[in-house]
Design an enzyme around this catalytic site. Structure first.
Site, PDB file in Angstrom:
ATOM      1  N   GLY A 253       0.812  -1.217   0.000  1.00  0.00           N
ATOM      2  CA  GLY A 253       0.000   0.000   0.000  1.00  0.00           C
ATOM      3  C   GLY A 253       0.846   1.269   0.000  1.00  0.00           C
ATOM      4  O   GLY A 253       0.383   2.327  -0.454  1.00  0.00           O
TER       5      GLY A 253
ATOM      6  N   GLU B 261       1.724   1.742  -3.541  1.00  0.00           N
ATOM      7  CA  GLU B 261       0.463   2.103  -4.215  1.00  0.00           C
ATOM      8  C   GLU B 261       0.090   3.563  -3.931  1.00  0.00           C
ATOM      9  O   GLU B 261      -0.399   4.267  -4.814  1.00  0.00           O
ATOM     10  CB  GLU B 261      -0.651   1.146  -3.779  1.00  0.00           C
ATOM     11  CG  GLU B 261      -0.445  -0.252  -4.359  1.00  0.00           C
ATOM     12  CD  GLU B 261      -1.417  -1.277  -3.805  1.00  0.00           C
ATOM     13  OE1 GLU B 261      -1.427  -1.471  -2.561  1.00  0.00           O
ATOM     14  OE2 GLU B 261      -2.167  -1.886  -4.582  1.00  0.00           O
TER      15      GLU B 261
ATOM     16  N   GLU C 279       2.712  -8.379  -1.862  1.00  0.00           N
ATOM     17  CA  GLU C 279       1.448  -8.989  -1.409  1.00  0.00           C
ATOM     18  C   GLU C 279       1.364 -10.488  -1.651  1.00  0.00           C
ATOM     19  O   GLU C 279       0.831 -11.225  -0.836  1.00  0.00           O
ATOM     20  CB  GLU C 279       0.249  -8.288  -2.074  1.00  0.00           C
ATOM     21  CG  GLU C 279      -0.090  -6.929  -1.487  1.00  0.00           C
ATOM     22  CD  GLU C 279       0.703  -5.780  -2.079  1.00  0.00           C
ATOM     23  OE1 GLU C 279       1.688  -6.039  -2.814  1.00  0.00           O
ATOM     24  OE2 GLU C 279       0.350  -4.626  -1.811  1.00  0.00           O
TER      25      GLU C 279
END
Ligand code: COA
Length: 260
Positions: free
Chosen positions: A112, A115, A135
């Protein structure tokens, strides 16, 4: 507003938002995502803010990912909801802000974290930064837009490899890939980012908002970026910034953009 997990600091027309959970390597828990949403919303609505810099507190991490401790026991429905809410509240939200957002990646940007950096309009990294989408090593996939934004930025093959291996690349590899625009030392990261932000802040903020909307439209399903560009180009002719920018040029002076 008082925040628990982030810091927000304004210098002239530039706001720096820092994720401030260094003991957890700035991992994004639900509360932090909510606070980031509020902070971005707040500064985007402030006409005195021309550029937003997003970075991490401490010297080790930008953001080491979504907070794994929060979702380890989630069901299928809760997993889907986590991704949908996160994308709407933060990742898509940032990507579509009309105020330019620069990610200053000061260490680990994983999951994240990468991201979030990819949702920013562009990225600058310090030479200690490490980036990756690990992930699949947890049995899940990137859920905050990583499977879409990474291939957009680095190409499909490189994105496939990074996501499948779950590995990390260093700042120089990220520069070669086009994932970041510049690499600096850790000390220089914020001053260098602020210098670029200052250059941006001198330009017309309404024209920049139109440019962001046009560039983003080219990556949206069902939208024609060229059509959006035509509309946004035309819209600029009705702004006070356009009148000031062209007038200042003709009068051989620096423009003072009103930002409307
Ligand atoms: N979620 C929750 N907590 C996290 C976290 C995350 N994504 N990343 C780091 N932390 C926490 C650790 O649990 C640790 O907390 P503790 O001190 O209470 O045990 C603290 O941050 C420091 O991390 P630590 O792992 O001890 O640091 P390190 O230098 O040994 O390793 C990393 C750094 C980044 C390699 C490692 O923390 C890591 O792999 N993090 C997870 C990365 C990840 O998979 N992100 C994607 C999530 S979808």
């Amino acid at each position: 507003m008082n925040y628990e997990n982030i810091l927000s600091e304004q210098q002239n027309s530039i706001v720096t938002i820092s994720i401030n959970r260094p003991s957890k390597l700035n991992a994004l828990n639900k509360a932090t995502i909510q606070e980031l949403h509020e902070a971005f919303k707040d500064v985007d609505g402030d006409p005195n803010v021309k550029v937003i810099i997003i970075t991490g507190s401490g010297e080790k991490a930008f953001v080491a990912g979504a907070d794994i401790s929060e979702f380890a026991n989630f069901s299928v429905a809760e997993g889907g909801q986590l991704a949908a809410q996160g994308q709407a509240m933060l990742f898509d939200y940032v990507a579509n802000l009309s105020t330019p957002v620069i990610a200053a990646i000061n260490g680990f940007a994983l999951g994240g974290g990468l991201e979030l950096a990819m949702s920013a309009h562009f990225r600058i990294a310090s030479d200690n930064a490490k980036m990756g989408l690990p992930e699949v090593s947890l049995g899940v996939i990137p859920g905050y837009g990583g499977t879409q934004r990474l291939p957009e930025l680095v190409g499909k093959g490189r994105a496939m490899e990074l996501i499948m291996t779950g590995g990390m690349i260093d700042a120089n590899a990220a520069l070669t890939y086009g994932l970041v625009n510049h690499v600096t030392t850790l000390e220089e990261l914020l001053p260098f980012t602020q210098k670029i932000a200052t250059k941006i802040a001198r330009n017309s903020s309404v024209a920049i908002a139109s440019a962001i909307a046009s560039i983003n439209a080219g990556y949206e399903d069902g939208e024609n970026g060229y059509d959006t560009e035509i509309t946004e180009f035309g819209r600029c002719f009705g702004t006070a910034d356009f009148k000031e920018g062209t007038q200042a040029f003709l009068e051989k002076r620096k423009p003072e953009f009103p930002g409307i």
